[in-house]
Design an enzyme around this catalytic site. Structure first.
Site, PDB file in Angstrom:
ATOM      1  N   SER A  98     -45.007 -61.119 -17.946  1.00 15.09           N
ATOM      2  CA  SER A  98     -43.685 -60.491 -17.894  1.00 15.09           C
ATOM      3  C   SER A  98     -43.792 -59.095 -17.304  1.00 15.09           C
ATOM      4  CB  SER A  98     -43.066 -60.414 -19.295  1.00 15.09           C
ATOM      5  OG  SER A  98     -43.710 -59.405 -20.060  1.00 15.09           O
ATOM      6  N   SER A 126     -42.866 -56.302 -18.806  1.00 21.12           N
ATOM      7  CA  SER A 126     -42.718 -55.298 -19.863  1.00 21.12           C
ATOM      8  C   SER A 126     -43.681 -54.128 -19.722  1.00 21.12           C
ATOM      9  CB  SER A 126     -42.902 -55.942 -21.237  1.00 21.12           C
ATOM     10  OG  SER A 126     -44.243 -56.333 -21.439  1.00 21.12           O
ATOM     11  N   LYS A 169     -49.309 -54.510 -24.967  1.00 25.19           N
ATOM     12  CA  LYS A 169     -48.479 -53.305 -24.962  1.00 25.19           C
ATOM     13  C   LYS A 169     -49.404 -52.094 -25.029  1.00 25.19           C
ATOM     14  CE  LYS A 169     -44.762 -55.922 -25.493  1.00 25.19           C
ATOM     15  NZ  LYS A 169     -43.829 -56.178 -24.367  1.00 25.19           N
ATOM     16  N   SER A 216     -38.696 -54.146 -22.703  1.00 23.27           N
ATOM     17  CA  SER A 216     -39.880 -54.541 -23.457  1.00 23.27           C
ATOM     18  C   SER A 216     -39.503 -54.865 -24.899  1.00 23.27           C
ATOM     19  CB  SER A 216     -40.920 -53.405 -23.434  1.00 23.27           C
ATOM     20  OG  SER A 216     -42.007 -53.709 -24.284  1.00 23.27           O
TER      21      SER A 216
END
Length: 303
Positions: free
Chosen positions: A108, A110, A165, A268
């Protein structure tokens, strides 16, 4: 554990393959091969007796018959041969993936602009300690995650999924994100404005900044069209340590847990929504892009 979750757990599949092929290899080396040798010796002894009798009767024998017989009797069955061939390779891959480095693919946007969709990255599995594969239990502590680290972890709401992350809060930190500006323990994080970033996948521009997260400089994105508040945060463990309002949120990170945010701040799904990441969910530290087939020039480190 469902069949679908087993299929999605590559570490478990590798463990099962390593275990099964290892058992077959062990049985063959220490038991089955010896039995084949004993049976072959008996058959060869009978072969020699029969040949001696034929020779004494003046019958000429075909050369190489004994060698061919021995080779045929000692030959491994196909299922053992293939298992024995695959075992060292599978075992090596399992060891490397479990204790040293594991590859992941970014699914993705994010983590834009740090990581792009399609980036194939390497994750260091031992930076934060040695963990047993499959169950992910830490058996040796080495280093703790630091603010600014890009970390892969098991998604707290569904541990069969791996998320990536950036660590913005470590145990004991008070993380505040108000009006799209971050502060940690009362200290405002420094920002430097950069040219707008073009997301080529969605063909839109975002505000781009350099964020100095307590000494770790990295780029982040903000979407001016998105509001600063967190919409519909989940009900997660230690939810009472967080407060939300129209300008953002503040959270105090509990012991042995971490607060994670994506660099693409308005695109996100991270700790703002589903809470803290427990230490037992940590997979490792991401550190290198080893390939992006759509853009090979991205190969290299990203810190």
């Amino acid at each position: 554990m469902s069949f679908q979750s087993i299929l999605g757990n590559f570490a478990l599949i590798l463990f099962i393959l390593t275990f099964v092929t290892g058992i077959i290899w062990f049985l063959d080396v220490f038991i089955l091969a010896k039995k084949r040798r004993i049976n072959a010796d008996k058959a060869l002894a009978d072969f020699d007796i029969r040949n001696q009798k034929l020779t004494s009767e003046g019958i000429r024998l075909q050369e190489g018959g004994r060698i061919e017989l021995e080779s045929r009797l000692l030959k491994q069955p196909a299922w053992i041969e293939y298992s024995g061939s695959f075992f060292p390779v599978i075992a090596m891959v399992f060891f490397l993936r479990s204790f040293l480095y594991e590859p992941f693919k970014i699914p993705s946007s994010s983590m834009l602009p740090t990581l792009y969709v399609g980036d194939l990255i390497l994750v260091n599995k031992f930076t934060y300690g040695i963990r047993l594969p499959v169950i992910n239990k830490k058996v040796l502590s080495l280093n703790d995650p630091q603010r600014g680290d890009v970390m892969v972890f098991k998604y707290p709401e569904n541990p069969s999924l791996d998320y990536i992350k950036r660590v913005v809060g470590v145990p004991g930190d008070k993380v505040v994100y108000k009006n799209k500006r971050l502060s940690v323990n009362g200290r405002d994080i420094a920002y430097e404005t950069l040219p707008d970033f073009l997301d080529e996948e969605h063909l839109n521009y975002s505000n781009q900044y350099t964020e100095n997260l307590t000494g770790v400089k990295h780029r982040i994105l903000n979407d001016v069209q998105r509001p600063p508040f967190v919409s519909d945060p989940h009900s997660f463990p230690n939810r009472e340590l967080c407060s939300y309002d129209d300008s953002g949120f503040s959270c105090t990170v509990p012991k042995d847990q971490y607060f994670m945010m994506g660099d693409n701040r308005d695109n996100s799904l991270d700790s703002r929504y589903w809470g803290f990441v427990p230490d037992q969910n940590i997979v490792g530290k991401a550190f290198f892009i080893w390939m992006n087939f759509a853009s090979p020039k991205r190969i290299g480190g990203f810190e």
